[in-house]
Scaffold this motif. Structure first.
Motif, short mmCIF file in Angstrom:
data_model
loop_
_atom_site.label_atom_id
_atom_site.label_comp_id
_atom_site.label_asym_id
_atom_site.label_seq_id
_atom_site.Cartn_x
_atom_site.Cartn_y
_atom_site.Cartn_z
N HIS A 181 0.84 -1.19 0.00
CA HIS A 181 0.00 0.00 0.00
C HIS A 181 0.87 1.25 0.00
O HIS A 181 1.90 1.30 0.69
N ARG A 216 -7.75 10.22 -0.82
CA ARG A 216 -7.00 8.99 -0.59
C ARG A 216 -5.56 9.18 -0.11
O ARG A 216 -4.85 8.21 0.09
N ASP A 266 -4.03 10.84 3.11
CA ASP A 266 -4.42 11.52 4.34
C ASP A 266 -3.25 12.07 5.13
O ASP A 266 -3.43 12.62 6.22
N ARG A 311 -3.98 -2.44 -2.87
CA ARG A 311 -5.08 -2.04 -2.00
C ARG A 311 -5.91 -3.26 -1.69
O ARG A 311 -5.87 -4.28 -2.40
N VAL A 313 -9.65 1.08 0.67
CA VAL A 313 -8.49 1.66 -0.02
C VAL A 313 -7.60 2.47 0.91
O VAL A 313 -6.44 2.75 0.60
N MET A 314 -8.10 2.81 2.12
CA MET A 314 -7.31 3.61 3.06
C MET A 314 -6.68 2.77 4.16
O MET A 314 -6.13 3.32 5.11
N GLN A 322 -4.19 5.07 -5.14
CA GLN A 322 -4.59 6.26 -4.40
C GLN A 322 -4.92 7.43 -5.32
O GLN A 322 -5.38 8.47 -4.87
#
Length: 458
Positions: A70, A115, A117, A147, A151-152, A197
């Motif tokens: 990721h 996406r 942060d 992912r 997705v986060m 992202q």
């Protein structure tokens, strides 16, 4: 040229992991020897035969061992997270030797909703095969970030075997077999991050090339090329989709109007690039049929070719013919007896091998041929039943001359060609009202460029 000057710096080679060795192909030699793949240049066919499904399998399985790749995952561990994957890919590229020049291109991506942060370093691993014409460049890429369902979530286990270790493995294997070759044009083999992202790594690469004034004449991303089996079990193992945008949506309204106004909806630079790939890579040497899809991408999806299109470069996306959505963007789990997750066990390594051959064949032809003709126009000053085309003749020692091609307006591909020689204009006794015209360059070595579509001169 600052970017290329940077990434062409030599770096120390790092010892390669041990991979299964593929046998050396046996080829006929000497006068009169026949090409094993009829109609395919023998040197190219020889290179394609060296692309190994075993090496592709080893790359994909290694990339699934980092727990997660990721974009927001760890970058300081030698075994876990996207940083460990980055360093391993770099070491593999280094081990290929030959003429490859390898670097890591890193930039700090600030917070970007929804996406990204927190600020994060995004790194592309870029391997360059310098050509005699260092400013004419072709790019292939895959993305190495992953992912899961959320997705986060940067911590949950996510293997990303098909999406997109398959594309990264294809790009790496093509780089390996071409590393000792020398072409007129420069080739870039990129493993980019930040795709899931928001296409960040690819955008940074495209914008860096554009800012440096690099003439990228073609870009392909291989994304989700791991299998041909749909979720209902239907298979199509000998074809690959190639998504190509029509009217250049990301260019100015004037450019869009110019294409639309003369019925050029099917003749954008991306479509010409896709036609070219289909013509040179659908053969028995690749074992594949390139199936062009007249769309930018699939519904609700996006890929790393998009930033290159935005930058004004011709670009297209290779994707498997069928998709199984239980094996994409899913947490690894068993639910109602069904296995979810993007696992290596669902990859068809021989299919990825053939996709790799498609990439290699396309690059071989593009890099061996002269560049696509520039500033091609068709004379629209006065009415007439003949058609005059003009272009800028390239300064290229390998250039033999030019061909005019045409097809009926309803035909998907070129049906006719006429040799016009080493000139910068030519008139054809055929009305531009009835057919679609194009111009392509022909090298002294027989290789041909993609076609350039002529826009109106006034």
């Amino acid at each position: 040229m600052k970017f290329l000057a940077t990434i062409l710096l030599l770096v120390p080679a790092i010892a390669a992991l041990e991979f299964p060795q593929c046998p050396s192909p046996s080829w006929p030699t000497g006068p009169g020897s026949e090409i094993r793949a009829p109609g395919v240049p023998r040197d190219m066919a020889r290179i394609l035969s060296g692309i190994s499904d075993k090496r592709i399998e080893a790359i994909i399985k290694k990339l699934t061992t980092f727990h997660t790749r990721h974009t927001l995952s760890r970058q300081d561990s030698p075994t876990i997270g996207i940083g460990a994957a980055r360093d391993w890919i770099k070491s593999e590229y280094d081990s290929f030797g030959g003429n490859l020049q390898v670097s890591i291109q890193t930039y700090l991506q600030p917070i970007q909703a929804p996406r990204i942060d927190r600020p994060v370093n995004i790194s592309n691993i870029v391997a360059v095969l310098p050509g005699y014409d260092s400013n004419r460049v072709y790019v292939i890429s895959g993305h190495y970030d992953t992912r899961a369902s959320d997705v986060m979530n940067p911590d949950i286990e996510q293997h990303g075997a098909n999406d997109d270790a398959s594309g990264v493995a294809a790009v790496m294997e093509v780089a390996r077999v071409l590393a000792k070759q020398k072409f007129p044009a420069t080739l870039i083999f990129a493993a980019v991050a930040g795709e899931e992202q928001g296409l960040y790594g690819s955008n940074h690469l495209a914008q860096t090339l554009k800012a440096a004034g690099i003439d990228v004449q073609g870009m392909f991303t291989s994304d989700i090329v791991g299998s041909s089996t749909a979720d209902d079990g239907v298979k199509d193992p000998f074809s690959v989709r190639l998504f190509a945008q029509g009217i250049p949506l990301f260019q100015s309204s004037a450019v869009q109007a110019a294409y639309a106004g003369v019925g050029g909806e099917n003749d954008s630079p991306a479509r010409q690039l896709a036609r070219y790939a289909a013509s040179v890579a659908s053969n028995i040497a690749t074992g594949m049929k390139v199936r062009i899809v007249y769309r930018l991408d699939r519904y609700l999806r996006g890929g790393d070719h998009r930033p290159f299109l935005i930058a004004g470069y011709p670009a297209a996306r290779f994707t498997e013919p069928n998709e199984n959505y239980a094996h994409q963007h899913q947490d690894i789990r068993v639910e109602n007896g069904k296995q979810y997750g993007d696992l290596a066990e669902f990859c068809d390594f021989q299919f990825i091998q053939r996709v790799s051959k498609v990439n290699a064949a396309t690059l071989w032809n593009l890099a061996s041929a002269p560049g696509t003709p520039k500033n091609v126009t068709i004379d629209t000053i006065a009415l007439g039943n003949d058609s005059k085309m003009m272009w800028i003749a390239a300064k290229d020692d390998n250039l033999k001359g030019y061909e005019i091609v045409w097809r009926p307006t309803t035909a998907p591909d070129w049906t006719n060609e006429i040799w016009v020689g080493l000139v910068n204009e030519a008139t054809v006794d055929l009305s531009k009202d009835n057919v679609v015209f194009g111009v392509r360059a022909v090298g002294k070595n027989g290789y041909k460029s993609p076609v350039a579509f002529p826009l109106p001169s006034v």
